[in-house]
Design a protein around this motif. Sequence first.
Motif, short mmCIF file in Angstrom:
data_model
loop_
_atom_site.label_atom_id
_atom_site.label_comp_id
_atom_site.label_asym_id
_atom_site.label_seq_id
_atom_site.Cartn_x
_atom_site.Cartn_y
_atom_site.Cartn_z
N ALA A 96 0.85 -1.18 0.00
CA ALA A 96 0.00 0.00 0.00
C ALA A 96 0.89 1.24 0.00
O ALA A 96 1.87 1.30 0.73
CB ALA A 96 -0.89 0.00 1.23
N ALA A 97 0.54 2.20 -0.82
CA ALA A 97 1.31 3.43 -0.89
C ALA A 97 0.86 4.40 0.19
O ALA A 97 -0.22 4.27 0.76
CB ALA A 97 1.16 4.06 -2.26
N GLY A 98 1.68 5.38 0.47
CA GLY A 98 1.31 6.42 1.42
C GLY A 98 1.73 6.10 2.83
O GLY A 98 2.45 5.12 3.09
N PRO A 99 1.27 6.90 3.78
CA PRO A 99 1.70 6.74 5.17
C PRO A 99 1.19 5.47 5.84
O PRO A 99 1.73 5.05 6.85
CB PRO A 99 1.15 7.99 5.87
N SER A 100 0.15 4.84 5.29
CA SER A 100 -0.36 3.61 5.89
C SER A 100 0.50 2.41 5.55
O SER A 100 0.47 1.40 6.24
CB SER A 100 -1.80 3.36 5.45
N GLY A 101 1.27 2.51 4.47
CA GLY A 101 2.12 1.41 4.05
C GLY A 101 3.44 1.39 4.80
O GLY A 101 3.83 2.37 5.42
N PRO A 102 4.12 0.25 4.75
CA PRO A 102 5.41 0.15 5.44
C PRO A 102 6.51 0.94 4.72
O PRO A 102 6.39 1.26 3.55
CB PRO A 102 5.70 -1.35 5.41
N VAL A 103 7.57 1.22 5.45
CA VAL A 103 8.75 1.88 4.88
C VAL A 103 9.66 0.80 4.33
O VAL A 103 9.92 -0.21 4.99
CB VAL A 103 9.48 2.69 5.97
N ILE A 104 10.12 1.01 3.12
CA ILE A 104 11.06 0.07 2.51
C ILE A 104 12.47 0.45 2.96
O ILE A 104 12.90 1.60 2.80
CB ILE A 104 10.96 0.10 0.98
N ALA A 114 6.52 6.84 11.36
CA ALA A 114 5.74 7.57 12.36
C ALA A 114 5.57 9.03 11.96
O ALA A 114 4.48 9.60 12.10
CB ALA A 114 6.42 7.48 13.73
N LYS A 115 6.62 9.63 11.42
CA LYS A 115 6.53 11.03 10.97
C LYS A 115 5.57 11.15 9.79
O LYS A 115 4.80 12.11 9.72
CB LYS A 115 7.90 11.55 10.58
N ALA A 116 5.62 10.20 8.86
CA ALA A 116 4.72 10.24 7.70
C ALA A 116 3.27 10.09 8.14
O ALA A 116 2.38 10.78 7.63
CB ALA A 116 5.10 9.15 6.70
N ARG A 117 3.02 9.19 9.08
CA ARG A 117 1.65 8.99 9.57
C ARG A 117 1.15 10.22 10.32
O ARG A 117 -0.01 10.60 10.20
CB ARG A 117 1.58 7.76 10.46
N LYS A 118 2.04 10.84 11.09
CA LYS A 118 1.64 12.04 11.83
C LYS A 118 1.37 13.20 10.89
O LYS A 118 0.45 13.98 11.11
CB LYS A 118 2.71 12.43 12.85
N ALA A 119 2.15 13.31 9.82
CA ALA A 119 1.94 14.38 8.85
C ALA A 119 0.60 14.18 8.12
O ALA A 119 -0.10 15.14 7.80
CB ALA A 119 3.08 14.43 7.85
N ALA A 120 0.25 12.91 7.86
CA ALA A 120 -1.00 12.62 7.17
C ALA A 120 -2.22 12.80 8.07
O ALA A 120 -3.28 13.18 7.63
CB ALA A 120 -0.98 11.21 6.61
N ASN A 121 -2.03 12.50 9.38
CA ASN A 121 -3.13 12.62 10.32
C ASN A 121 -2.58 13.24 11.61
O ASN A 121 -2.11 12.53 12.50
CB ASN A 121 -3.74 11.25 10.62
N PRO A 122 -2.63 14.57 11.75
CA PRO A 122 -2.03 15.25 12.90
C PRO A 122 -2.64 14.86 14.24
O PRO A 122 -2.07 15.15 15.28
CB PRO A 122 -2.29 16.73 12.63
N ARG A 123 -3.78 14.21 14.26
CA ARG A 123 -4.42 13.82 15.53
C ARG A 123 -3.74 12.62 16.17
O ARG A 123 -4.04 12.31 17.32
CB ARG A 123 -5.89 13.47 15.29
N LEU A 124 -2.90 11.91 15.45
CA LEU A 124 -2.24 10.72 16.00
C LEU A 124 -1.24 11.09 17.07
O LEU A 124 -0.56 11.99 17.09
CB LEU A 124 -1.53 9.93 14.90
#
Length: 176
Positions: free
Chosen positions: A114-122, A166-176
């Motif tokens: 899955a692409a984006g912040p929900s997917g894993p980092v390669i 974690a930074k990518a997920r926080k940038a996508a959803n600041p409420r996390l």
Amino acid sequence: MRYRVGVIGLIGVAGLCVGTGLLACGDKFLVAGRGARFQRGGAHGTPVLIFAPLSSTLRGGPGNLSVDSVLSRAGYHPAVAASVEEFSRIVKESGPSVVLVDIADARTVEKHMAAGPSGPVILPVLNNASRQEVAEARKTWGVALKSPASSDSLLDAVDAAVEQRAKARKAANPRL
């Protein structure tokens, strides 16, 4: 003179009564090979997927490290996939945060995630790479690991990948 002898005697008796507790203060840092062990933070059960098909240089581990045992001891939950089908199944079941992969297989792995912040980092592993190649991989993927690698450099790279996610997920959803 009697006063000095009395004070020295009193200090000597007090020293014998205290025991060896004071003698050990800090001596563990002076013994070769026995320093302080600092715990790594953030690993607490983070799933890490190692994609290692038969053609991969990760098969023996970067620098002959047992990658899954190093990750397990650090608190990660590693899983190994030897085929694209197994990789896809593990990604759907456990949703890993990091995928450790040989640089040659990185694009193949990217297509099945899955692409984006929900997917894993390669986290690509570059075998006997130059500094320029490692810098290019870091520019493309954000993190990279040069092999052969020590267990500390492996854990540093995985920690950096977890932090990147974690930074990518926080940038996508600041409420996390």
